[in-house]
Design an enzyme around this catalytic site. Structure first.
Site, PDB file in Angstrom:
ATOM      1  N   GLU A 113       0.853  -1.193   0.000  1.00 43.78           N
ATOM      2  CA  GLU A 113       0.000   0.000   0.000  1.00 43.78           C
ATOM      3  C   GLU A 113       0.883   1.236   0.000  1.00 43.78           C
ATOM      4  O   GLU A 113       2.107   1.138   0.140  1.00 43.78           O
ATOM      5  CB  GLU A 113      -0.940  -0.019   1.214  1.00 43.78           C
ATOM      6  CG  GLU A 113      -1.982  -1.128   1.130  1.00 43.78           C
ATOM      7  CD  GLU A 113      -2.882  -1.220   2.341  1.00 43.78           C
ATOM      8  OE1 GLU A 113      -2.693  -0.469   3.309  1.00 43.78           O
ATOM      9  OE2 GLU A 113      -3.778  -2.071   2.313  1.00 43.78           O
ATOM     10  N   HIS A 240      -8.851   9.410   3.650  1.00 45.21           N
ATOM     11  CA  HIS A 240      -8.461   8.363   2.704  1.00 45.21           C
ATOM     12  C   HIS A 240      -8.731   8.893   1.304  1.00 45.21           C
ATOM     13  O   HIS A 240      -9.810   9.426   1.041  1.00 45.21           O
ATOM     14  CB  HIS A 240      -9.261   7.084   2.971  1.00 45.21           C
ATOM     15  CG  HIS A 240      -8.666   5.880   2.317  1.00 45.21           C
ATOM     16  ND1 HIS A 240      -8.640   5.715   0.952  1.00 45.21           N
ATOM     17  CD2 HIS A 240      -8.050   4.796   2.843  1.00 45.21           C
ATOM     18  CE1 HIS A 240      -8.039   4.562   0.665  1.00 45.21           C
ATOM     19  NE2 HIS A 240      -7.664   3.989   1.802  1.00 45.21           N
ATOM     20  N   ARG A 287      -0.657   8.763   1.861  1.00 45.68           N
ATOM     21  CA  ARG A 287      -2.045   9.184   1.789  1.00 45.68           C
ATOM     22  C   ARG A 287      -2.290  10.683   1.849  1.00 45.68           C
ATOM     23  O   ARG A 287      -3.165  11.202   1.159  1.00 45.68           O
ATOM     24  CB  ARG A 287      -2.767   8.576   2.986  1.00 45.68           C
ATOM     25  CG  ARG A 287      -3.691   7.537   2.570  1.00 45.68           C
ATOM     26  CD  ARG A 287      -4.315   6.896   3.747  1.00 45.68           C
ATOM     27  NE  ARG A 287      -4.231   5.474   3.497  1.00 45.68           N
ATOM     28  CZ  ARG A 287      -4.699   4.566   4.299  1.00 45.68           C
ATOM     29  NH1 ARG A 287      -5.238   4.918   5.451  1.00 45.68           N
ATOM     30  NH2 ARG A 287      -4.614   3.303   3.995  1.00 45.68           N
ATOM     31  N   HIS A 348     -11.110   9.467   7.489  1.00 48.60           N
ATOM     32  CA  HIS A 348     -10.878   8.025   7.614  1.00 48.60           C
ATOM     33  C   HIS A 348     -10.312   7.620   8.971  1.00 48.60           C
ATOM     34  O   HIS A 348     -10.696   6.604   9.531  1.00 48.60           O
ATOM     35  CB  HIS A 348      -9.911   7.624   6.503  1.00 48.60           C
ATOM     36  CG  HIS A 348      -9.581   6.170   6.434  1.00 48.60           C
ATOM     37  ND1 HIS A 348     -10.542   5.221   6.207  1.00 48.60           N
ATOM     38  CD2 HIS A 348      -8.402   5.499   6.548  1.00 48.60           C
ATOM     39  CE1 HIS A 348      -9.979   4.017   6.185  1.00 48.60           C
ATOM     40  NE2 HIS A 348      -8.687   4.159   6.408  1.00 48.60           N
ATOM     41  N   ARG A 383      -0.496   8.603   9.368  1.00 44.80           N
ATOM     42  CA  ARG A 383      -0.359   7.152   9.570  1.00 44.80           C
ATOM     43  C   ARG A 383      -0.031   6.428   8.266  1.00 44.80           C
ATOM     44  O   ARG A 383      -0.656   6.663   7.227  1.00 44.80           O
ATOM     45  CB  ARG A 383      -1.672   6.585  10.113  1.00 44.80           C
ATOM     46  CG  ARG A 383      -1.692   5.078  10.233  1.00 44.80           C
ATOM     47  CD  ARG A 383      -2.994   4.606  10.808  1.00 44.80           C
ATOM     48  NE  ARG A 383      -4.093   4.850   9.909  1.00 44.80           N
ATOM     49  CZ  ARG A 383      -4.656   3.928   9.134  1.00 44.80           C
ATOM     50  NH1 ARG A 383      -4.222   2.673   9.167  1.00 44.80           N
ATOM     51  NH2 ARG A 383      -5.665   4.232   8.358  1.00 44.80           N
TER      52      ARG A 383
HETATM   53  P1  FAD Z   1     -13.300   0.033  16.620  1.00 49.42           P
HETATM   54  O1  FAD Z   1     -12.941  -1.176  15.877  1.00 49.42           O
HETATM   55  O2  FAD Z   1     -13.861   1.153  15.903  1.00 49.42           O
HETATM   56  O3  FAD Z   1     -14.186  -0.347  17.857  1.00 49.42           O
HETATM   57  C1  FAD Z   1     -14.770   0.656  18.650  1.00 49.42           C
HETATM   58  C2  FAD Z   1     -15.682   0.025  19.671  1.00 49.42           C
HETATM   59  O4  FAD Z   1     -16.003   0.965  20.678  1.00 49.42           O
HETATM   60  C3  FAD Z   1     -17.027  -0.458  19.123  1.00 49.42           C
HETATM   61  O5  FAD Z   1     -17.326  -1.689  19.714  1.00 49.42           O
HETATM   62  C4  FAD Z   1     -18.021   0.583  19.639  1.00 49.42           C
HETATM   63  O6  FAD Z   1     -19.329   0.096  19.826  1.00 49.42           O
HETATM   64  C5  FAD Z   1     -17.386   0.916  20.971  1.00 49.42           C
HETATM   65  N1  FAD Z   1     -17.803   2.211  21.515  1.00 49.42           N
HETATM   66  C6  FAD Z   1     -17.537   3.447  21.030  1.00 49.42           C
HETATM   67  N2  FAD Z   1     -18.073   4.385  21.827  1.00 49.42           N
HETATM   68  C7  FAD Z   1     -18.688   3.730  22.831  1.00 49.42           C
HETATM   69  C8  FAD Z   1     -19.439   4.138  23.953  1.00 49.42           C
HETATM   70  N3  FAD Z   1     -19.689   5.426  24.227  1.00 49.42           N
HETATM   71  N4  FAD Z   1     -19.939   3.188  24.785  1.00 49.42           N
HETATM   72  C9  FAD Z   1     -19.742   1.871  24.517  1.00 49.42           C
HETATM   73  N5  FAD Z   1     -19.029   1.428  23.469  1.00 49.42           N
HETATM   74  C10 FAD Z   1     -18.518   2.343  22.640  1.00 49.42           C
HETATM   75  N6  FAD Z   1      -6.562  -0.039   9.461  1.00 49.42           N
HETATM   76  C11 FAD Z   1      -5.610  -0.920   9.090  1.00 49.42           C
HETATM   77  O7  FAD Z   1      -4.615  -1.093   9.797  1.00 49.42           O
HETATM   78  N7  FAD Z   1      -5.749  -1.620   7.935  1.00 49.42           N
HETATM   79  C12 FAD Z   1      -6.824  -1.471   7.108  1.00 49.42           C
HETATM   80  O8  FAD Z   1      -6.911  -2.135   6.097  1.00 49.42           O
HETATM   81  C13 FAD Z   1      -7.817  -0.540   7.474  1.00 49.42           C
HETATM   82  N8  FAD Z   1      -8.889  -0.341   6.671  1.00 49.42           N
HETATM   83  C14 FAD Z   1      -9.895   0.481   7.124  1.00 49.42           C
HETATM   84  C15 FAD Z   1     -11.056   0.596   6.361  1.00 49.42           C
HETATM   85  C16 FAD Z   1     -12.123   1.338   6.821  1.00 49.42           C
HETATM   86  C17 FAD Z   1     -13.360   1.474   5.986  1.00 49.42           C
HETATM   87  C18 FAD Z   1     -12.032   1.982   8.082  1.00 49.42           C
HETATM   88  C19 FAD Z   1     -13.179   2.778   8.623  1.00 49.42           C
HETATM   89  C20 FAD Z   1     -10.870   1.893   8.833  1.00 49.42           C
HETATM   90  C21 FAD Z   1      -9.799   1.146   8.360  1.00 49.42           C
HETATM   91  N9  FAD Z   1      -8.625   1.018   9.100  1.00 49.42           N
HETATM   92  C22 FAD Z   1      -7.660   0.151   8.701  1.00 49.42           C
HETATM   93  C23 FAD Z   1      -8.519   1.629  10.426  1.00 49.42           C
HETATM   94  C24 FAD Z   1      -8.837   0.560  11.473  1.00 49.42           C
HETATM   95  O9  FAD Z   1      -9.847  -0.280  10.996  1.00 49.42           O
HETATM   96  C25 FAD Z   1      -9.295   1.184  12.778  1.00 49.42           C
HETATM   97  O10 FAD Z   1      -8.424   2.196  13.167  1.00 49.42           O
HETATM   98  C26 FAD Z   1      -9.312   0.119  13.869  1.00 49.42           C
HETATM   99  O11 FAD Z   1     -10.082  -0.978  13.460  1.00 49.42           O
HETATM  100  C27 FAD Z   1      -9.866   0.696  15.141  1.00 49.42           C
HETATM  101  O12 FAD Z   1     -10.022  -0.356  16.059  1.00 49.42           O
HETATM  102  P2  FAD Z   1     -10.483  -0.039  17.525  1.00 49.42           P
HETATM  103  O13 FAD Z   1     -10.564  -1.334  18.230  1.00 49.42           O
HETATM  104  O14 FAD Z   1      -9.636   1.029  18.076  1.00 49.42           O
HETATM  105  O15 FAD Z   1     -11.942   0.602  17.364  1.00 49.42           O
HETATM  106  C1  SIN Z   2      -7.155   0.589   2.868  1.00 48.41           C
HETATM  107  O1  SIN Z   2      -7.417  -0.584   2.711  1.00 48.41           O
HETATM  108  O2  SIN Z   2      -6.856   1.367   1.957  1.00 48.41           O
HETATM  109  C2  SIN Z   2      -7.194   1.122   4.246  1.00 48.41           C
HETATM  110  C3  SIN Z   2      -5.944   0.792   4.923  1.00 48.41           C
HETATM  111  C4  SIN Z   2      -5.787   1.603   6.158  1.00 48.41           C
HETATM  112  O3  SIN Z   2      -6.595   2.475   6.457  1.00 48.41           O
HETATM  113  O4  SIN Z   2      -4.795   1.371   6.836  1.00 48.41           O
END
Ligand code: FAD
Ligand code: SIN
Length: 516
Positions: A113, A240, A287, A348, A383
């Site tokens: 990427e 993104h 990015r 993003h 990032r």
């Molecule tokens: P999340 O997975 O967002 O989980 C948050 C949790 O907190 C959820 O369960 C929610 O319900 C809970 N929550 C929030 N507020 C409250 C509240 N007030 N009370 C109770 N619960 C609450 N990163 C990569 O490294 N590689 C990728 O390929 C990639 N692709 C992506 C594609 C997309 C479309 C998106 C949106 C992001 C992508 N990212 C990628 C970024 C990555 O997915 C996220 O940064 C990461 O998954 C965040 O994980 P997390 O556990 O911190 O939060």
């Molecule tokens: C993507 O698949 O382009 C998202 C990857 C990322 O947010 O790290």
């Protein structure tokens, strides 16, 4: 009503789940999620997880790429920790049942990427996050020590403030005792814990167009800030470059960067390649550069989108590696084996958040943060793609090691009052909330987007202050609801983004101002 537990975890994405599986080996866990367990940004991740697997890749190369993408203002120690622990953490995800794609030789198929000098992204087709979330959810659900609460909303963290003590930003030794949680019956439960983990993900919904699911409303950052935890780097909001141009769709559907890694090229609507004008890596530049280049091209041409031309990728690879994108585009009349994909940038990822150290510890005692909500220092000003799932796995592991080593020495508090809702009434005018949310998203999109200026930031601050005052007034008078709390949190984090953007008197990484 009150509940007691050893470990309270707010969030069920990769950060919350990895931490839960580790601390549950030592004590009782309550893991809460705002909607259902799987509705997380984690589930939406497409591209994959970056890790050093085979030569010619090395930790040194991955470290250098991460630092370069972050404009060298990353915390180098944290970068080293994250990358050198990447292989172990990925192996652990595999042990918990995650399937990553393999070659016929049995080796993992690695993608590339933007900003990566090597192929190092482990992936499961183009729905890697869904696969990781599936495996973790299954493992968590079968753990006897983990009690899962779905469809509950964490309102605020509990600290000395709730015992009637004065707590302000200069107070030393603030301690976290748990959180107030709104249950499905509109009642606030006092959850008292020895250790609390915030893993609430990002805040993309402060913008009109975002790849983030609606749960990403910055709740964790807002509640930690209200509890007087240190936050940082929130001005670095990553857009993104390529979300599908499909007006009205929320969240915006992502077109993974891995497509550009496989050979897709950005073109203007009139079919001209333009990225070579901006960076020697062309469409695979970091990015921030690609998003700004698209923004600039759209401003010059007046068009609503640019194209991603996938004709350089074989039909077989398009169908095998990108089946989700193929199916999604086909549904709206775009056949990616023949047609170019219309794309626009979308908010993003939040590079900043609650400031944490190398064990996920925040500035508040017994309070940890991991995942997108945290600011470990890994990303610096921008990032590197696919480093965030990795960061969450690494720091949830480290936080769990720290929390389990000391939780038995922490007493569960006894004299915490129940939530005080005296004098509040039911707010029957949802329009007051929905309209303010729209106004906030419009302010952030127009004045605090990919390109900023001092004037735009000042205007954003002034406009937001009006909505802030109206919302605080409504919050004080209303019976508490998820909607009013989310709006309040969105305003809180938007305020922090603007405040920190105003403070940064330079253009660097994701913070780009025409004045500097
Ligand atoms: P999340 O997975 O967002 O989980 C948050 C949790 O907190 C959820 O369960 C929610 O319900 C809970 N929550 C929030 N507020 C409250 C509240 N007030 N009370 C109770 N619960 C609450 N990163 C990569 O490294 N590689 C990728 O390929 C990639 N692709 C992506 C594609 C997309 C479309 C998106 C949106 C992001 C992508 N990212 C990628 C970024 C990555 O997915 C996220 O940064 C990461 O998954 C965040 O994980 P997390 O556990 O911190 O939060
Ligand atoms: C993507 O698949 O382009 C998202 C990857 C990322 O947010 O790290």
């Amino acid at each position: 009503m009150s509940k007691k537990t050893d470990f309270l975890i707010i969030g069920s994405g990769i950060a919350g789940m990895v931490y839960a599986l580790k601390v549950a080996e030592h004590g009782k866990v309550i893991l809460v999620s705002k909607t259902n367990l799987e509705e997380t940004s984690t589930s939406y991740a497409q591209g994959g997880i970056a890790a050093v697997m085979y030569s010619p890749d090395t930790y040194g190369k991955h470290i250098a790429d991460t630092l370069k993408a972050g404009s060298l203002i990353n915390n180098e120690k944290i970068v080293r920790i994250t990358i050198t622990e990447s292989t172990e953490r990925v192996k652990e995800l595999i042990e918990w049942g995650t399937h990553f794609d393999k070659e016929s030789s049995g080796k993992y198929n690695l993608a590339r990427e933007g900003g990566h000098s090597e192929f190092r992204i482990l992936h499961h087709k183009d729905n890697t996050g869904f696969e990781i979330q599936r495996a973790l959810t299954k493992t968590v659900m079968s753990h006897p020590n983990i009690s899962v609460w779905e469809n509950v909303f964490t309102v605020d963290l509990i600290t000395q403030h709730h015992k009637g003590q004065l707590v302000n930003r200069s107070t030393k030794n603030i301690e976290c005792y748990g959180a107030y949680i709104l249950d499905g019956n509109h009642k606030i439960v006092t959850v008292l814990a020895r250790k609390t983990m915030i893993a609430t993900g990002g805040m993309g919904n402060i913008y009109q167009t975002t790849t983030n699911p609606v749960i990403a409303s910055g709740d964790g950052i807002a509640m930690a800030y209200r509890a007087k935890a240190e936050v940082e780097n929130l001005e670095f909001v990553q857009f993104h470059p390529t979300s599908l141009y499909n007006p009205g769709e929320k969240p915006s559907f992502l077109i993974t960067e891995a497509m550009r890694g496989s050979g897709a090229i950005l073109k203007t609507r009139s079919g001209k390649e333009f990225m070579h004008k901006y960076h020697e890596l062309g469409s695979l530049a970091p990015r921030d550069i690609v998003a700004r280049a698209i923004d600039n091209e759209l401003k010059i041409s007046g068009d609503d989108y640019v194209y991603l031309d996938t004709s350089g990728i074989s039909e077989m690879e398009l169908l095998n590696h990108f089946p989700t994108i193929y199916a999604k585009c086909l549904k709206i009349g775009i056949d990616i084996t023949k047609d170019m994909i219309p794309v626009v940038p979308a908010a993003h990822y939040s590079c900043g958040g609650i400031k944490t150290d190398e064990f996920g510890r925040t500035s508040i005692k017994n309070l940890y943060a991991s995942g997108e909500v945290a600011s470990t220092g890994l990303h610096g000003a921008n990032r590197l793609a696919s480093n965030s799932l990795l960061e969450a796995a690494v720091f949830s592991h480290r936080a769990a090691a720290d929390a389990t080593a000391s939780f038995k020495t922490v007493d569960i508090q006894k004299d915490i009052p129940d939530w005080d809702s005296e004098g509040t009434v039911l707010n029957e005018e949802m329009i007051l909330i929905t309209q303010s949310k729209k106004e906030l998203q419009s302010i952030m999109t127009n004045y605090v987007g990919i390109v900023r200026s001092n004037m735009r930031l000042k205007r954003a601050y002034d406009r937001l202050t009006i909505i802030y005052n109206e919302t605080e007034d409504l919050y004080d008078k209303s019976i508490i609801s998820k909607d009013i709390c989310e709006l309040r949190n969105l305003i809180n984090v938007a305020y922090l983004v603007i405040k920190l953007a105003k403070k940064r008197k330079q253009s660097i990484g994701l913070h780009y101002s025409i004045d500097y």
